[in-house]
Every structure is written in C-alpha cells, then in structure tokens.
Design a protein around this motif. Structure first.
Motif, PDB file in Angstrom:
ATOM      1  N   ARG A  23       0.841  -1.190   0.000  1.00  0.00           N
ATOM      2  CA  ARG A  23       0.000   0.000   0.000  1.00  0.00           C
ATOM      3  C   ARG A  23       0.883   1.249   0.000  1.00  0.00           C
ATOM      4  N   GLY A  24       0.504   2.217  -0.828  1.00  0.00           N
ATOM      5  CA  GLY A  24       1.278   3.451  -0.912  1.00  0.00           C
ATOM      6  C   GLY A  24       2.679   3.241  -1.448  1.00  0.00           C
ATOM      7  N   LEU A  25       2.847   2.246  -2.300  1.00  0.00           N
ATOM      8  CA  LEU A  25       4.164   1.902  -2.842  1.00  0.00           C
ATOM      9  C   LEU A  25       4.565   2.904  -3.922  1.00  0.00           C
ATOM     10  N   PRO A  26       5.732   3.549  -3.775  1.00  0.00           N
ATOM     11  CA  PRO A  26       6.192   4.429  -4.858  1.00  0.00           C
ATOM     12  C   PRO A  26       6.363   3.630  -6.146  1.00  0.00           C
ATOM     13  N   LEU A  27       5.908   4.182  -7.257  1.00  0.00           N
ATOM     14  CA  LEU A  27       5.925   3.495  -8.545  1.00  0.00           C
ATOM     15  C   LEU A  27       7.296   2.939  -8.899  1.00  0.00           C
ATOM     16  N   GLU A  28       8.345   3.695  -8.609  1.00  0.00           N
ATOM     17  CA  GLU A  28       9.696   3.266  -8.983  1.00  0.00           C
ATOM     18  C   GLU A  28      10.175   2.053  -8.180  1.00  0.00           C
ATOM     19  N   LYS A  29       9.478   1.674  -7.107  1.00  0.00           N
ATOM     20  CA  LYS A  29       9.875   0.514  -6.299  1.00  0.00           C
ATOM     21  C   LYS A  29       9.094  -0.754  -6.666  1.00  0.00           C
ATOM     22  N   SER A  44      12.451 -19.752   0.117  1.00  0.00           N
ATOM     23  CA  SER A  44      11.601 -20.498   1.045  1.00  0.00           C
ATOM     24  C   SER A  44      11.182 -21.855   0.495  1.00  0.00           C
ATOM     25  N   LYS A  45      11.499 -22.115  -0.766  1.00  0.00           N
ATOM     26  CA  LYS A  45      11.156 -23.376  -1.429  1.00  0.00           C
ATOM     27  C   LYS A  45       9.656 -23.676  -1.343  1.00  0.00           C
ATOM     28  N   ILE A  46       8.862 -22.650  -1.572  1.00  0.00           N
ATOM     29  CA  ILE A  46       7.403 -22.787  -1.546  1.00  0.00           C
ATOM     30  C   ILE A  46       6.945 -23.443  -2.844  1.00  0.00           C
ATOM     31  N   GLN A  47       6.139 -24.497  -2.715  1.00  0.00           N
ATOM     32  CA  GLN A  47       5.596 -25.174  -3.892  1.00  0.00           C
ATOM     33  C   GLN A  47       4.426 -24.353  -4.419  1.00  0.00           C
ATOM     34  N   THR A  48       4.548 -23.923  -5.657  1.00  0.00           N
ATOM     35  CA  THR A  48       3.529 -23.065  -6.253  1.00  0.00           C
ATOM     36  C   THR A  48       2.824 -23.779  -7.397  1.00  0.00           C
ATOM     37  N   LYS A  49       1.661 -23.252  -7.748  1.00  0.00           N
ATOM     38  CA  LYS A  49       0.895 -23.739  -8.897  1.00  0.00           C
ATOM     39  C   LYS A  49       0.584 -22.533  -9.775  1.00  0.00           C
ATOM     40  N   GLY A  50       1.017 -22.576 -10.995  1.00  0.00           N
ATOM     41  CA  GLY A  50       0.676 -21.502 -11.917  1.00  0.00           C
ATOM     42  C   GLY A  50       1.606 -20.310 -11.837  1.00  0.00           C
ATOM     43  N   PRO A  51       1.305 -19.305 -12.665  1.00  0.00           N
ATOM     44  CA  PRO A  51       2.173 -18.129 -12.787  1.00  0.00           C
ATOM     45  C   PRO A  51       1.929 -17.076 -11.702  1.00  0.00           C
ATOM     46  N   LEU A  52       2.792 -16.086 -11.696  1.00  0.00           N
ATOM     47  CA  LEU A  52       2.663 -14.926 -10.826  1.00  0.00           C
ATOM     48  C   LEU A  52       1.444 -14.113 -11.257  1.00  0.00           C
ATOM     49  N   ILE A  53       0.720 -13.590 -10.279  1.00  0.00           N
ATOM     50  CA  ILE A  53      -0.474 -12.791 -10.539  1.00  0.00           C
ATOM     51  C   ILE A  53      -0.309 -11.472  -9.786  1.00  0.00           C
ATOM     52  N   THR A  54      -0.606 -10.376 -10.446  1.00  0.00           N
ATOM     53  CA  THR A  54      -0.570  -9.087  -9.767  1.00  0.00           C
ATOM     54  C   THR A  54      -1.939  -8.433  -9.847  1.00  0.00           C
ATOM     55  N   LYS A  55      -2.249  -7.640  -8.841  1.00  0.00           N
ATOM     56  CA  LYS A  55      -3.530  -6.942  -8.775  1.00  0.00           C
ATOM     57  C   LYS A  55      -3.249  -5.470  -8.506  1.00  0.00           C
ATOM     58  N   THR A  56      -3.643  -4.640  -9.450  1.00  0.00           N
ATOM     59  CA  THR A  56      -3.556  -3.197  -9.253  1.00  0.00           C
ATOM     60  C   THR A  56      -4.868  -2.754  -8.640  1.00  0.00           C
ATOM     61  N   ILE A  57      -4.797  -2.065  -7.508  1.00  0.00           N
ATOM     62  CA  ILE A  57      -6.006  -1.644  -6.806  1.00  0.00           C
ATOM     63  C   ILE A  57      -6.260  -0.163  -7.015  1.00  0.00           C
ATOM     64  N   GLY A  58      -5.216   0.629  -7.015  1.00  0.00           N
ATOM     65  CA  GLY A  58      -5.396   2.062  -7.190  1.00  0.00           C
ATOM     66  C   GLY A  58      -4.077   2.782  -7.306  1.00  0.00           C
ATOM     67  N   LEU A  69       1.228   3.414  -5.563  1.00  0.00           N
ATOM     68  CA  LEU A  69       0.261   2.376  -5.929  1.00  0.00           C
ATOM     69  C   LEU A  69      -0.206   1.600  -4.713  1.00  0.00           C
ATOM     70  N   ASP A  70      -1.417   1.089  -4.811  1.00  0.00           N
ATOM     71  CA  ASP A  70      -1.889   0.028  -3.935  1.00  0.00           C
ATOM     72  C   ASP A  70      -1.894  -1.205  -4.831  1.00  0.00           C
ATOM     73  N   TYR A  71      -1.141  -2.218  -4.426  1.00  0.00           N
ATOM     74  CA  TYR A  71      -0.805  -3.301  -5.337  1.00  0.00           C
ATOM     75  C   TYR A  71      -0.673  -4.594  -4.545  1.00  0.00           C
ATOM     76  N   ASP A  72      -1.151  -5.685  -5.086  1.00  0.00           N
ATOM     77  CA  ASP A  72      -0.974  -6.997  -4.470  1.00  0.00           C
ATOM     78  C   ASP A  72      -0.220  -7.903  -5.441  1.00  0.00           C
ATOM     79  N   ILE A  73       0.621  -8.765  -4.883  1.00  0.00           N
ATOM     80  CA  ILE A  73       1.325  -9.775  -5.669  1.00  0.00           C
ATOM     81  C   ILE A  73       0.860 -11.126  -5.141  1.00  0.00           C
ATOM     82  N   TYR A  74       0.377 -11.984  -6.036  1.00  0.00           N
ATOM     83  CA  TYR A  74      -0.181 -13.279  -5.653  1.00  0.00           C
ATOM     84  C   TYR A  74       0.573 -14.429  -6.307  1.00  0.00           C
ATOM     85  N   ILE A  75       0.546 -15.563  -5.607  1.00  0.00           N
ATOM     86  CA  ILE A  75       0.941 -16.835  -6.206  1.00  0.00           C
ATOM     87  C   ILE A  75       0.046 -17.905  -5.582  1.00  0.00           C
TER      88      ILE A  75
END
Length: 158
Positions: A23-29, A44-58, A69-75
């Motif tokens: 939340r409130g992430l400067p765009l350049e970061k 962390s050797k986390i077992q994942t399924k599928g690709p990286l997903i990002t969500k732009t909120i505002g 930006l308000d931004y989420d990164i999902y896996i």
C-alpha cells in the motif's frame, strides 16, 4: 486482424493464494518488490501452482507529482501457508470481469488498458477499480499476459 479481443462475463478464481499486499508503494519501487517476492518464494522453497499474478487496486498522485500504488502480488500454492508479512487466502474470486489476452512488448501493453477503457465507455460499464494480471510468460522484449478487469453496469437512473 484484431490483436486484442475483449471477452465479457469472465470469472477469475484463485485457490491457496499467498499474497504480498503493498500500500502506498512508490511506482519506482514496484519492480523491486516483485523481485523480492519471487526471491522469497525461491529461498523459502514454496511449492507453487501456476504463474505470478498481480492486482492493481489504485493509484495516487501526491501534490508533488509522486505516483504511488496500492498493489498486491499473488501466487497460488499447493497448501495453506502462514508467513509474517504475507496474507493467505483459501480462495479469491473476481466475477463479471472483462478479459483480454495480450502477447507483445512491454511498450505495447498500454493498448490493453486503452482498449478495455474504450470498451467500458462504449458499453456503459463502470470499472470496479482493480485489475488482475496473470503473467504467463515474460522476458526483456516480450510478454504474454491475461488481464481480468471487474466491471458493473452503470446505474441508468444517474
């Protein structure tokens, strides 16, 4: 030939989602934070399924002209996880989305946003404010991404 085809009434359903909420992430970061997330997954050797997903909120622009930006990164993962500084969702669903599949350069990606915005305007829809990007493939010159943008019908009485 139509390069970006819009499909309607699509549903995005994600399960076992590990999320980094920014939340409130400067765009350049932004790129740095995405890299930190992928590094964390690797270390962390986390077992994942599928690709990286990002969500732009505002997006916010300060009086000084700085963009944040308000931004989420999902896996999606194979099981429930609990890490400090990360959220976990058994299921995330975005319904009634416009959908577009994009293949091209990073510079051309803005055409997806433009086409979605035009479609929303032409069809009297309202964007709900968020946008999901499924990062299928990417390198320095080319990317393949699916975009889901939740919308609703404009209230006719306004």
């Amino acid at each position: 030939m139509e390069k970006i085809k819009i499909q309607t009434h699509k549903k995005l359903r994600l399960v076992n989602v590990l999320a980094k909420e920014l939340r409130g992430l400067p765009l350049e970061k932004l790129d740095e934070e995405i890299q930190k997330f992928t590094n964390f997954l690797e270390v962390s050797k986390i077992q994942t399924k599928g690709p990286l997903i990002t969500k732009t909120i505002g997006t916010q622009i300060s009086e000084a002209g700085e963009i944040s930006l308000d931004y989420d990164i999902y896996i999606q993962t194979v099981r429930e996880l609990n890490f400090q500084g990360y959220a976990f969702y058994p299921e995330l669903v975005a319904e009634n989305c416009l959908f577009a599949h994009f293949e091209g350069t990073q510079e051309e990606f803005n055409f997806v946003d433009a086409k979605l915005s035009l479609y929303i305007w032409e069809n009297d829809l309202i964007a709900r404010g968020e946008q999901y990007m499924i990062h299928l493939e990417q390198n320095e010159k080319w990317m393949m991404t699916d975009v889901f943008k939740p919308v609703e019908k404009m209230n006719e009485t306004l």
